[in-house]
Design a protein around this motif. Structure first.
Motif, PDB file in Angstrom:
ATOM      1  N   ARG A   1      23.474  38.972  11.778  1.00 26.37           N
ATOM      2  CA  ARG A   1      23.221  40.489  11.564  1.00 26.37           C
ATOM      3  C   ARG A   1      24.442  40.877  10.746  1.00 26.37           C
ATOM      4  O   ARG A   1      25.596  41.028  11.086  1.00 26.37           O
ATOM      5  CB  ARG A   1      22.818  41.332  12.608  1.00 26.37           C
ATOM      6  CG  ARG A   1      22.280  42.508  12.487  1.00 26.37           C
ATOM      7  CD  ARG A   1      21.910  43.441  13.687  1.00 26.37           C
ATOM      8  NE  ARG A   1      20.808  42.667  14.268  1.00 26.37           N
ATOM      9  CZ  ARG A   1      20.744  42.813  15.498  1.00 26.37           C
ATOM     10  NH1 ARG A   1      21.432  43.785  16.519  1.00 26.37           N
ATOM     11  NH2 ARG A   1      19.776  42.100  16.307  1.00 26.37           N
ATOM     12  N   GLY A   2      24.084  41.685   9.605  1.00 28.65           N
ATOM     13  CA  GLY A   2      25.293  42.430   8.861  1.00 28.65           C
ATOM     14  C   GLY A   2      26.047  41.478   8.069  1.00 28.65           C
ATOM     15  O   GLY A   2      26.994  41.834   7.142  1.00 28.65           O
ATOM     16  N   LEU A   3      25.653  40.184   7.854  1.00 28.90           N
ATOM     17  CA  LEU A   3      26.369  39.248   7.011  1.00 28.90           C
ATOM     18  C   LEU A   3      25.393  38.584   6.059  1.00 28.90           C
ATOM     19  O   LEU A   3      24.321  38.478   6.458  1.00 28.90           O
ATOM     20  CB  LEU A   3      26.830  38.191   8.012  1.00 28.90           C
ATOM     21  CG  LEU A   3      27.864  38.410   8.823  1.00 28.90           C
ATOM     22  CD1 LEU A   3      28.199  37.241   9.565  1.00 28.90           C
ATOM     23  CD2 LEU A   3      29.261  39.069   8.255  1.00 28.90           C
ATOM     24  N   THR A   4      25.903  38.396   4.842  1.00 27.52           N
ATOM     25  CA  THR A   4      25.131  37.457   4.036  1.00 27.52           C
ATOM     26  C   THR A   4      25.213  35.946   4.089  1.00 27.52           C
ATOM     27  O   THR A   4      26.173  35.540   4.727  1.00 27.52           O
ATOM     28  CB  THR A   4      25.539  37.991   2.495  1.00 27.52           C
ATOM     29  OG1 THR A   4      26.778  37.492   2.341  1.00 27.52           O
ATOM     30  CG2 THR A   4      25.677  39.595   2.062  1.00 27.52           C
ATOM     31  N   THR A   5      24.497  35.557   3.627  1.00 32.02           N
ATOM     32  CA  THR A   5      24.385  34.184   3.640  1.00 32.02           C
ATOM     33  C   THR A   5      25.788  33.657   2.843  1.00 32.02           C
ATOM     34  O   THR A   5      26.527  32.668   3.338  1.00 32.02           O
ATOM     35  CB  THR A   5      23.437  33.190   2.829  1.00 32.02           C
ATOM     36  OG1 THR A   5      22.063  33.749   3.414  1.00 32.02           O
ATOM     37  CG2 THR A   5      23.370  31.948   2.667  1.00 32.02           C
ATOM     38  N   GLU A   6      26.067  34.345   1.614  1.00 32.21           N
ATOM     39  CA  GLU A   6      27.271  33.817   1.156  1.00 32.21           C
ATOM     40  C   GLU A   6      28.698  34.164   1.825  1.00 32.21           C
ATOM     41  O   GLU A   6      29.414  33.379   1.751  1.00 32.21           O
ATOM     42  CB  GLU A   6      27.451  34.767  -0.354  1.00 32.21           C
ATOM     43  CG  GLU A   6      26.423  34.565  -1.356  1.00 32.21           C
ATOM     44  CD  GLU A   6      25.190  34.927  -1.053  1.00 32.21           C
ATOM     45  OE1 GLU A   6      25.037  35.917  -0.236  1.00 32.21           O
ATOM     46  OE2 GLU A   6      24.085  34.610  -1.514  1.00 32.21           O
ATOM     47  N   GLN A   7      28.604  35.126   2.759  1.00 33.45           N
ATOM     48  CA  GLN A   7      29.835  35.575   3.750  1.00 33.45           C
ATOM     49  C   GLN A   7      29.904  34.402   4.545  1.00 33.45           C
ATOM     50  O   GLN A   7      30.763  33.772   4.986  1.00 33.45           O
ATOM     51  CB  GLN A   7      29.403  36.883   4.094  1.00 33.45           C
ATOM     52  CG  GLN A   7      29.876  37.904   3.394  1.00 33.45           C
ATOM     53  CD  GLN A   7      29.478  39.121   4.053  1.00 33.45           C
ATOM     54  OE1 GLN A   7      28.516  39.437   4.410  1.00 33.45           O
ATOM     55  NE2 GLN A   7      30.217  40.293   3.540  1.00 33.45           N
ATOM     56  N   TYR A   8      28.670  34.029   5.118  1.00 35.51           N
ATOM     57  CA  TYR A   8      28.527  32.985   6.222  1.00 35.51           C
ATOM     58  C   TYR A   8      29.356  31.669   5.700  1.00 35.51           C
ATOM     59  O   TYR A   8      29.922  30.929   6.171  1.00 35.51           O
ATOM     60  CB  TYR A   8      27.149  32.738   6.804  1.00 35.51           C
ATOM     61  CG  TYR A   8      27.088  31.540   7.744  1.00 35.51           C
ATOM     62  CD1 TYR A   8      27.323  31.592   9.112  1.00 35.51           C
ATOM     63  CD2 TYR A   8      26.624  30.122   7.200  1.00 35.51           C
ATOM     64  CE1 TYR A   8      27.277  30.497   9.827  1.00 35.51           C
ATOM     65  CE2 TYR A   8      26.623  29.153   8.189  1.00 35.51           C
ATOM     66  CZ  TYR A   8      26.842  29.430   9.342  1.00 35.51           C
ATOM     67  OH  TYR A   8      26.748  28.260  10.274  1.00 35.51           O
ATOM     68  N   VAL A   9      28.711  31.211   4.244  1.00 35.35           N
ATOM     69  CA  VAL A   9      28.936  30.019   3.810  1.00 35.35           C
ATOM     70  C   VAL A   9      30.652  30.080   3.573  1.00 35.35           C
ATOM     71  O   VAL A   9      31.400  29.100   3.705  1.00 35.35           O
ATOM     72  CB  VAL A   9      28.243  29.820   2.555  1.00 35.35           C
ATOM     73  CG1 VAL A   9      28.712  28.579   1.734  1.00 35.35           C
ATOM     74  CG2 VAL A   9      26.912  29.501   2.791  1.00 35.35           C
ATOM     75  N   GLU A  10      30.977  31.341   3.021  1.00 30.32           N
ATOM     76  CA  GLU A  10      32.259  31.375   2.765  1.00 30.32           C
ATOM     77  C   GLU A  10      33.343  31.319   4.163  1.00 30.32           C
ATOM     78  O   GLU A  10      34.436  30.517   4.260  1.00 30.32           O
ATOM     79  CB  GLU A  10      33.010  32.694   2.026  1.00 30.32           C
ATOM     80  CG  GLU A  10      34.272  32.837   1.838  1.00 30.32           C
ATOM     81  CD  GLU A  10      35.012  31.903   0.782  1.00 30.32           C
ATOM     82  OE1 GLU A  10      36.121  31.901   0.729  1.00 30.32           O
ATOM     83  OE2 GLU A  10      34.334  30.984   0.371  1.00 30.32           O
ATOM     84  N   THR A  11      32.948  31.847   5.085  1.00 32.99           N
ATOM     85  CA  THR A  11      33.582  31.757   6.562  1.00 32.99           C
ATOM     86  C   THR A  11      33.679  30.136   6.905  1.00 32.99           C
ATOM     87  O   THR A  11      34.813  29.813   7.189  1.00 32.99           O
ATOM     88  CB  THR A  11      33.015  32.464   7.533  1.00 32.99           C
ATOM     89  OG1 THR A  11      32.851  33.855   7.020  1.00 32.99           O
ATOM     90  CG2 THR A  11      33.302  32.407   8.814  1.00 32.99           C
ATOM     91  N   VAL A  12      32.557  29.495   6.790  1.00 25.41           N
ATOM     92  CA  VAL A  12      32.579  28.039   7.370  1.00 25.41           C
ATOM     93  C   VAL A  12      33.392  27.369   6.448  1.00 25.41           C
ATOM     94  O   VAL A  12      34.141  26.447   6.722  1.00 25.41           O
ATOM     95  CB  VAL A  12      31.198  27.540   7.072  1.00 25.41           C
ATOM     96  CG1 VAL A  12      30.899  26.084   7.430  1.00 25.41           C
ATOM     97  CG2 VAL A  12      30.174  28.161   8.313  1.00 25.41           C
ATOM     98  N   ARG A  13      33.524  27.703   4.967  1.00 25.89           N
ATOM     99  CA  ARG A  13      34.444  27.108   4.102  1.00 25.89           C
ATOM    100  C   ARG A  13      35.683  27.158   4.420  1.00 25.89           C
ATOM    101  O   ARG A  13      36.492  26.171   4.539  1.00 25.89           O
ATOM    102  CB  ARG A  13      34.095  27.392   2.549  1.00 25.89           C
ATOM    103  CG  ARG A  13      34.796  26.391   1.489  1.00 25.89           C
ATOM    104  CD  ARG A  13      34.827  27.282   0.192  1.00 25.89           C
ATOM    105  NE  ARG A  13      35.709  28.398   0.160  1.00 25.89           N
ATOM    106  CZ  ARG A  13      37.136  28.457   0.320  1.00 25.89           C
ATOM    107  NH1 ARG A  13      37.651  27.151   0.127  1.00 25.89           N
ATOM    108  NH2 ARG A  13      37.889  29.500   0.245  1.00 25.89           N
ATOM    109  N   VAL A  14      36.073  28.353   4.520  1.00 25.22           N
ATOM    110  CA  VAL A  14      37.593  28.659   5.197  1.00 25.22           C
ATOM    111  C   VAL A  14      37.942  27.859   6.203  1.00 25.22           C
ATOM    112  O   VAL A  14      38.984  27.543   6.313  1.00 25.22           O
ATOM    113  CB  VAL A  14      37.821  30.324   5.214  1.00 25.22           C
ATOM    114  CG1 VAL A  14      38.901  30.693   5.782  1.00 25.22           C
ATOM    115  CG2 VAL A  14      37.567  30.805   3.739  1.00 25.22           C
TER     116      VAL A  14
END
Length: 144
Positions: free
Chosen positions: A111-124
Motif C-alpha cells: 500500500r502506497g508503493l508503486t511496482t517500480e519502487q518495490y522493484v528498486e527496493t529489491v534491487r538495492v
C-alpha cells in the motif's frame, strides 16, 4: 524520530518480523504457517524432489520435513512413483484459496508503493547482499 534515523538493520529485522506476523495472521484460519505457503507454492509451480524442495526453502531455515508431512497428512501433497512431491487435486484447491489470502497480505504490504519502487527496493537490497557476499568470499580466499 524520523524513519531515516534508524539503521537499515533495524528496518530489515522489523519488516521481517511484521511480514512473518502478517503471514501468520493471514494463514491462521487454515492452521498454516509461511513455510506451508512456500511449500504449496513451489509445488504448484512444479513437482519437486524432497532435496529440490529443501534447497529452494533453505534460505528460510531448516524445516526437517515437518511441513511436507503436515501437507501430506492433509491430503494436499503426494509422492509420485518417481519420488517427486506433487500437489493433489485438494492441494491445488488449497493453493488457490491460500493464494488469495497471501495476495491480500501482499497488497497491504505494498500500500502506497508503486511496482517500480518495490522493484528498486529489491534491487538495492540485492546489490547490498552481493557486496557483502563478495567481501565474505574474498576474505575467505585470502585466509587460505
Amino acid at each position: 524520530m524520523k524513519p531515516t534515523s534508524r539503521p537499515i538493520g533495524y528496518w530489515l529485522r522489523h519488516l521481517h518480523n511484521l511480514i512473518e506476523a502478517q503471514f501468520e495472521a493471514a494463514l491462521a484460519e487454515e492452521r498454516l504457517g509461511r513455510r506451508h505457503w512456500q511449500t504449496l507454492h513451489l509445488l504448484h509451480e512444479a513437482p519437486r524432489t524432497s532435496a529440490q524442495l529443501a534447497e529452494a526453502l533453505a534460505p528460510f531455515g531448516a524445516d526437517g520435513g515437518g511441513t511436507v508431512d503436515d501437507l501430506t497428512a492433509r491430503g494436499w501433497v503426494a509422492r509420485g512413483d518417481d519420488g517427486r512431491l506433487t500437489l493433489t487435486t485438494e492441494g491445488r484447491t488449497a493453493h488457490t484459496q491460500v493464494a488469495a489470502r497471501v495476495e491480500a497480505a501482499r497488497d497491504l504490504l505494498m500500500r502506497g508503493l508503486t511496482t517500480e519502487q518495490y522493484v528498486e527496493t529489491v534491487r538495492v537490497l540485492a546489490v547490498m547482499a552481493g557486496n557483502l557476499e563478495s567481501a565474505r568470499s574474498t576474505a575467505a580466499t585470502e585466509r587460505r
